[in-house]
Design a protein around this motif. Structure first.
Motif, PDB file in Angstrom:
ATOM      1  N   SER A 785      -7.443  -2.440 -19.031  1.00  0.00           N
ATOM      2  CA  SER A 785      -7.498  -4.045 -19.281  1.00  0.00           C
ATOM      3  C   SER A 785      -6.519  -4.463 -18.290  1.00  0.00           C
ATOM      4  N   THR A 786      -5.810  -4.104 -17.875  1.00  0.00           N
ATOM      5  CA  THR A 786      -4.853  -4.492 -16.851  1.00  0.00           C
ATOM      6  C   THR A 786      -4.892  -4.108 -15.414  1.00  0.00           C
ATOM      7  N   ARG A 787      -5.941  -3.024 -15.348  1.00  0.00           N
ATOM      8  CA  ARG A 787      -6.200  -2.493 -13.748  1.00  0.00           C
ATOM      9  C   ARG A 787      -7.107  -3.523 -13.229  1.00  0.00           C
ATOM     10  N   PRO A 788      -7.221  -3.510 -11.771  1.00  0.00           N
ATOM     11  CA  PRO A 788      -8.308  -4.128 -11.311  1.00  0.00           C
ATOM     12  C   PRO A 788      -9.467  -3.670 -11.329  1.00  0.00           C
ATOM     13  N   ARG A 789     -10.601  -4.432 -11.120  1.00  0.00           N
ATOM     14  CA  ARG A 789     -11.953  -3.937 -11.025  1.00  0.00           C
ATOM     15  C   ARG A 789     -11.919  -3.008 -10.070  1.00  0.00           C
ATOM     16  N   SER A 790     -11.520  -3.168  -8.977  1.00  0.00           N
ATOM     17  CA  SER A 790     -11.968  -2.541  -7.829  1.00  0.00           C
ATOM     18  C   SER A 790     -11.437  -1.100  -7.675  1.00  0.00           C
ATOM     19  N   TYR A 791     -10.228  -0.883  -8.423  1.00  0.00           N
ATOM     20  CA  TYR A 791      -9.531   0.317  -8.440  1.00  0.00           C
ATOM     21  C   TYR A 791     -10.173   1.122  -9.470  1.00  0.00           C
ATOM     22  N   ALA A 792     -10.808   0.433 -10.409  1.00  0.00           N
ATOM     23  CA  ALA A 792     -11.208   1.056 -11.501  1.00  0.00           C
ATOM     24  C   ALA A 792     -12.644   1.701 -11.172  1.00  0.00           C
ATOM     25  N   SER A 793     -13.194   1.027 -10.190  1.00  0.00           N
ATOM     26  CA  SER A 793     -14.643   1.630  -9.783  1.00  0.00           C
ATOM     27  C   SER A 793     -14.267   2.414  -8.320  1.00  0.00           C
ATOM     28  N   ALA A 794     -13.313   2.913  -7.797  1.00  0.00           N
ATOM     29  CA  ALA A 794     -13.119   3.461  -6.644  1.00  0.00           C
ATOM     30  C   ALA A 794     -14.330   4.659  -6.668  1.00  0.00           C
ATOM     31  N   SER A 795     -14.474   5.108  -5.320  1.00  0.00           N
ATOM     32  CA  SER A 795     -15.374   6.317  -4.988  1.00  0.00           C
ATOM     33  C   SER A 795     -14.547   7.353  -5.093  1.00  0.00           C
ATOM     34  N   SER A 868       0.076  -4.034  -4.294  1.00  0.00           N
ATOM     35  CA  SER A 868       0.996  -3.449  -3.327  1.00  0.00           C
ATOM     36  C   SER A 868       0.740  -2.158  -3.326  1.00  0.00           C
ATOM     37  N   GLN A 869       0.624  -1.350  -4.267  1.00  0.00           N
ATOM     38  CA  GLN A 869       0.002   0.014  -4.058  1.00  0.00           C
ATOM     39  C   GLN A 869      -1.108   0.283  -3.239  1.00  0.00           C
ATOM     40  N   LEU A 870      -2.105  -0.664  -3.705  1.00  0.00           N
ATOM     41  CA  LEU A 870      -3.351  -0.401  -2.851  1.00  0.00           C
ATOM     42  C   LEU A 870      -3.058  -0.782  -1.342  1.00  0.00           C
ATOM     43  N   LYS A 871      -2.453  -1.804  -0.981  1.00  0.00           N
ATOM     44  CA  LYS A 871      -2.142  -2.095   0.238  1.00  0.00           C
ATOM     45  C   LYS A 871      -1.480  -0.921   0.918  1.00  0.00           C
ATOM     46  N   ALA A 872      -0.586  -0.564   0.470  1.00  0.00           N
ATOM     47  CA  ALA A 872       0.410   0.749   1.133  1.00  0.00           C
ATOM     48  C   ALA A 872      -0.852   2.053   1.167  1.00  0.00           C
ATOM     49  N   ARG A 873      -1.554   1.928   0.355  1.00  0.00           N
ATOM     50  CA  ARG A 873      -2.531   3.137   0.322  1.00  0.00           C
ATOM     51  C   ARG A 873      -3.539   2.869   1.425  1.00  0.00           C
ATOM     52  N   ILE A 874      -3.963   1.409   1.592  1.00  0.00           N
ATOM     53  CA  ILE A 874      -4.737   1.090   2.883  1.00  0.00           C
ATOM     54  C   ILE A 874      -4.046   1.481   3.967  1.00  0.00           C
ATOM     55  N   GLU A 875      -2.986   0.957   4.210  1.00  0.00           N
ATOM     56  CA  GLU A 875      -2.188   1.220   5.336  1.00  0.00           C
ATOM     57  C   GLU A 875      -1.981   2.777   5.770  1.00  0.00           C
ATOM     58  N   GLN A 876      -1.953   3.759   4.694  1.00  0.00           N
ATOM     59  CA  GLN A 876      -1.811   4.972   4.834  1.00  0.00           C
ATOM     60  C   GLN A 876      -3.088   5.435   5.479  1.00  0.00           C
ATOM     61  N   MET A 877      -4.243   4.902   5.120  1.00  0.00           N
ATOM     62  CA  MET A 877      -5.531   5.422   5.382  1.00  0.00           C
ATOM     63  C   MET A 877      -5.790   5.044   7.058  1.00  0.00           C
ATOM     64  N   LYS A 878      -5.548   3.851   7.226  1.00  0.00           N
ATOM     65  CA  LYS A 878      -5.545   3.318   8.711  1.00  0.00           C
ATOM     66  C   LYS A 878      -4.787   4.307   9.533  1.00  0.00           C
ATOM     67  N   ALA A 879      -3.573   4.697   8.918  1.00  0.00           N
ATOM     68  CA  ALA A 879      -2.519   5.274  10.100  1.00  0.00           C
ATOM     69  C   ALA A 879      -3.164   6.754  10.215  1.00  0.00           C
ATOM     70  N   ARG A 880      -3.719   7.310   9.070  1.00  0.00           N
ATOM     71  CA  ARG A 880      -4.409   8.588   9.406  1.00  0.00           C
ATOM     72  C   ARG A 880      -5.640   8.431  10.356  1.00  0.00           C
ATOM     73  N   GLN A 881      -6.376   7.666  10.308  1.00  0.00           N
ATOM     74  CA  GLN A 881      -7.440   7.577  11.349  1.00  0.00           C
ATOM     75  C   GLN A 881      -7.097   6.857  12.608  1.00  0.00           C
ATOM     76  N   GLY A 882      -5.725   6.407  12.817  1.00  0.00           N
ATOM     77  CA  GLY A 882      -5.137   5.960  14.080  1.00  0.00           C
ATOM     78  C   GLY A 882      -5.637   4.451  14.326  1.00  0.00           C
ATOM     79  N   LEU A 883      -5.986   3.968  13.480  1.00  0.00           N
ATOM     80  CA  LEU A 883      -6.811   2.612  13.699  1.00  0.00           C
ATOM     81  C   LEU A 883      -5.863   1.452  13.484  1.00  0.00           C
TER      82      LEU A 883
END
Length: 890
Positions: A785-795, A868-883
């Motif tokens: 009930s308190t999680r974002p919709r996008s995180y709950a429906s992640a791939s 904030s956790q999602l943003k950190a996770r997104i940055e980590q994914m970008k850093a892995r791809q070097g983008l």
């Protein structure tokens, strides 16, 4: 009958030869034979009727009655024997054919022997070619007895005269046909003829007809050949009339001596029985149509298999006993290029091709010697024995097409080669050349060979030292011990002994013939006759000294204009007399002699005018008038002529020295150019190898580049996919934030969402409402009930990436109901798995969580943490791809 017989005997021989009664013919043959034997010479009148009408003998040798035929054959043999060459040439064309057809198959041995003797006499008196032309057609006769008789006669002919007198080529061509005859007697006679030819020709007969025989016939012949090989070399047993005349002349010549008649025939036979080779028997074959058209292109291929296949095709094309002369320059140049090939199989086949080409062309290959000899000598550095043997065989074939003088310069040059293998094989080649040459080397060549062999005696390798000794021993066998002694001076006894051993065992074909000792000429009488050709000197006055002096003085001016300055061109004694005249005081020891000599000199021009009075016809009263003026001008004239001759001689010597220097310089320049050519060829080969290696490297780099490009394209597509996923996550996050902001405050306590003891009531409420059962969620659904919709429906891919944010034991917290304390990180990331939630369940939990949320401020705080956790996770994914760039500080 008696009166009839008397009438028959009184008839002329010509009429009796053509009589219808065979007894009359028989008696006529007998009477003719008796008259021929009693004739004094070939010009006897008894031969005239038979020379004028040669057709009489055609009926005699082919008489229908056997008894008469036997006598007719005997009569014809007597006619040939005593009638001479003319008797053979007049009758041969009419008698040889009938003899072969009816005389050789005669049932009586005497008749058959007479027929063979008649053929032998025809060959002895005339040429064998004409007899063969009439005998060979009978080999195609329908009657087997005629064919067998002709083969037996041919065997007898070759046995008596040999293959030097009777050409074996036409007979060898016909052997294949008679070996396939149906009659066994014919095949047996063909076998006997083949064995007889093998006695004279040995292995040379096989290439001409051997392949056409059946294997059984070949085996039978091989057994008979083994017996023949144990026998000594055959000798000619019967000689032609020309050979007999030559032997008679040799025995009658001076030095023939006693016993010349006994051994002259043997010596003549030995000279005639030289080894006959396949080349002499075969016909020239044009091989150019069989040579591959793309031979040069194939030889230039980078694959050794292509080069070898091209050479194999060339080998098959030129593998004939005799090759017709033609333009083989390109082929020889290609073979010379193959001698430098890195693959030894190519070199071996090329050497075999050179061997066949040289043997097939013989003298026609001489013009290609300079092209092929040096590359083959250079390739002798190959240590593999099979290659060395092939090269040695090819070198021997090249030498047989030339002579020792043509090849000696290159051989002596490679005897100095720095490679011991090349030097050793060249020594062997020179030894084989000395053994097989038929011409004795010239004196300069002998000196060069002897010097080279002497230098080889000091080599460090024992094989080369032995080769040098064998060279000198073989050369001694050619020249003789006496002629070789000057070249062996200075050698120790051990080396001389070794050279003598090789001398005793050497076998050569060229031997120095000892020059005949000529009787010394009479010097005085011819000179006197030349000076005074007219009258004889007076018997009371004998002056040999002036006469001897007049000839040299007269001949001296003729010898001075010589361009070579050789005293041997002047008459005997002229140089000695001239030396005495020009020697100064030593030449004339007293003034009397200097004064007395001019009169003898002045007598030289006298024959033009007053020499008719005799040698002493000078007037006694006036000796001083011609004497005093002559001595003064004569010595200066002679001195002047001598000075000119000497100056010319010095000029010629200087010119000779200059030419010698030029020749040496040209030789050194030639060797330098050859070394430069070899070096450039090696550099060219190295450059070709480097170029090939660079091309291969470039192709490998291009392949790597293509692969890298494909990898880069795949990575770029993956990055674009990740970017699209990130954009989608951002949109989901924004949507979740908007939904959280618009939701009403929760009535429940926050403690339940943070894992405090109120959880029990929350679970009870959830169980009472029945939402968990309907949505199939586990215990972690109370936090959705308190999680974002996008995180709950992640791939699922995002679920993998989110595993790094989960706390250890997160699964236990999500699955174990007895665990009470949960970290905020776990409550936000570990519980909400996309595989266990959907958008429908998210809305359901939001609807159910709305009355349970008591403090909106806590929800906002937790939403901020999730963001904030999602943003950190997104940055980590970008850093892995070097983008992306590193995240900015918060």
């Amino acid at each position: 009958m008696a009166d009839g017989e008397e009438d028959f005997s009184s008839l002329p021989l010509t009429d009796r030869f053509t009589h219808k009664n065979w007894k009359v013919r028989k008696e006529g043959y007998e009477d003719a034979k008796a008259q021929f034997e009693k004739s004094p010479d070939e010009s006897d009148p008894v031969f005239a009727p038979f020379l004028q009408d040669p057709g009489l003998w055609k009926g005699a040798v082919a008489d229908s009655n056997v008894a008469a035929q036997v006598e007719g054959m005997g009569s014809y043999c007597a006619f040939l024997k005593f009638g001479g060459v003319q008797a053979c040439t007049r009758t041969r064309s009419m008698t040889v054919g009938p003899i072969a057809e009816k005389g050789l198959p005669c049932a009586r041995p005497a008749g058959k022997a007479s027929a063979q003797e008649a053929l032998l006499l025809c060959i002895e008196l005339d040429r064998a070619d004409h007899v063969l032309e009439d005998i060979l057609p009978t080999l195609s006769h329908k009657v087997p007895k005629v064919v067998a008789g002709a083969l037996a006669a041919l065997t007898t002919i070759y046995h008596n005269f040999g293959c030097k007198i009777v050409d074996p080529k036409p007979t060898l061509k016909a052997l294949t046909k008679v070996f396939g005859h149906a009659d066994k007697n014919v095949r047996a006679e063909a076998q006997n003829l083949t064995v007889e030819l093998y006695r004279w020709l040995r292995e040379a007969i096989k290439p001409l007809f051997w392949a056409d025989l059946k294997p059984v016939q070949q085996q039978d012949l091989e057994k008979l050949f083994e017996v023949v090989q144990q026998e000594p070399s055959p000798k000619q047993e019967r000689f032609t009339r020309a050979q007999q005349d030559a032997m008679a002349a040799a025995s009658a010549a001076p030095g023939g001596g006693d016993g010349a008649d006994d051994h002259g025939g043997d010596e003549f036979a030995e000279e005639e029985t030289e080894e006959v080779e396949v080349f002499d028997l075969a016909e020239p074959v044009d091989v150019m149509p069989k040579v591959p058209k793309d031979l040069q292109d194939q030889l230039g291929s980078s694959k050794w298999k292509d080069r070898k296949e091209a050479l194999d095709a060339l080998y098959n094309a030129i593998n004939v006993p005799r090759i017709k002369d033609g333009p083989y320059d390109d082929i020889v140049r290609g073979l010379a290029k193959c001698m430098k090939d890195a693959n030894i199989a190519v070199v071996t086949v090329a050497a075999n091709c050179v061997d066949l080409l040289a043997k097939g062309l013989r003298n026609g290959f001489m013009k290609y010697r300079s092209t092929i000899l040096v590359p083959m000598l250079e390739r002798l550095k190959e240590k593999k024995q099979s290659v060395a043997d092939a090269l040695g065989q090819a070198l021997d074939a090249v030498f047989l097409s030339t002579n020792l003088s043509d090849c000696l310069e290159e051989i002596l040059e490679y005897l100095k080669h720095k490679n011991p293998q090349v030097k050793q094989e060249t020594v062997k080649f020179l030894i084989r050349c000395l053994r097989t040459t038929r011409t004795v080397p010239a004196k300069p060549e002998i000196k060069s060979i002897a010097d080279a062999g002497t230098k080889l005696l000091t080599e460090s390798t024992e094989a080369i030292r032995s080769g040098g000794a064998e060279i000198l021993g073989t050369l001694m066998k050619i020249l003789g011990e006496r002629a070789m002694n000057p070249y062996l001076d200075g050698l120790d006894e051990i080396r001389k002994t070794k050279i003598k051993e090789y001398f005793e065992t050497a076998e050569v074909k060229a031997k120095e013939r000892p020059k005949p000792i000529m009787a010394p000429p009479k010097p005085a009488a011819p000179a006197g006759r030349k000076v005074v050709p007219g009258k004889k000197p007076a018997p009371g006055l004998k002056k040999p000294a002036p006469a001897a002096a007049e000839a040299p003085v007269k001949a001296a001016p003729k010898a001075i204009p010589s361009k070579l300055g050789k005293p041997g061109l002047a008459p005997p004694g002229a140089g000695l007399k001239l030396q005495r005249k020009l020697a100064g005081p030593g030449g004339t020891s007293s003034p009397q002699r200097r004064i007395a000599s001019p009169p003898s000199e002045e007598a030289a021009p006298a024959p033009k005018f007053g020499l008719g009075r005799g040698l002493a016809g000078r007037p006694i009263a006036k000796p001083a008038a011609p004497v005093e003026p002559a001595p003064v001008p004569a010595p200066p004239a002679m001195n002047a002529m001598s000075a000119a001759d000497r100056a010319e001689l010095e000029e010629l010597r200087a010119e000779k020295d200059r030419f010698t220097r030029i020749s040496e310089e040209m030789k050194s320049e030639r060797s330098r150019f050859n070394s430069q050519i070899t070096e450039l060829q090696n550099q060219n080969a190295q450059l070709i190898e480097d170029h090939t290696r660079d091309v291969l490297s470039i192709k490998a780099k291009e392949t790597q580049l293509v692969r890298a490009r494909s990898d880069a394209e795949a990575a770029e597509q993956n990055v674009q996919k990740q970017q699209r996923e990130i954009e989608r996550l951002k949109r989901e996050l924004a949507r979740a934030l908007r939904a959280s902001a618009m939701s009403p405050p929760n009535a429940g306590s926050e403690a339940g969402s943070l894992g405090i003891p109120e959880t029990t009531s929350i679970y009870q409420e959830s169980a009472g409402n029945g939402h968990a059962a309907r949505s199939g969620l586990h215990m972690g659904s109370r936090f959705e009930s308190t999680r974002p919709r996008s995180y709950a429906s992640a791939s699922p891919s995002e679920e993998k990436e989110n595993n790094g944010l989960e706390s250890p034991g997160g699964r236990e917290g999500g699955l174990g109901l007895g665990r009470r304390k949960l970290s905020p990180t776990y409550g936000l990331s570990g519980i909400g798995s996309p595989t266990r939630s959907s958008r429908g369940s998210l809305h359901a939990t939001e609807d159910e969580a709305a009355p349970r949320s008591a403090e909106p401020a806590e929800n906002w705080k937790r939403a901020a943490e999730v963001t904030s956790q999602l943003k950190a996770r997104i940055e980590q994914m970008k850093a892995r791809q070097g983008l992306s760039r590193p995240p900015a500080p918060r």
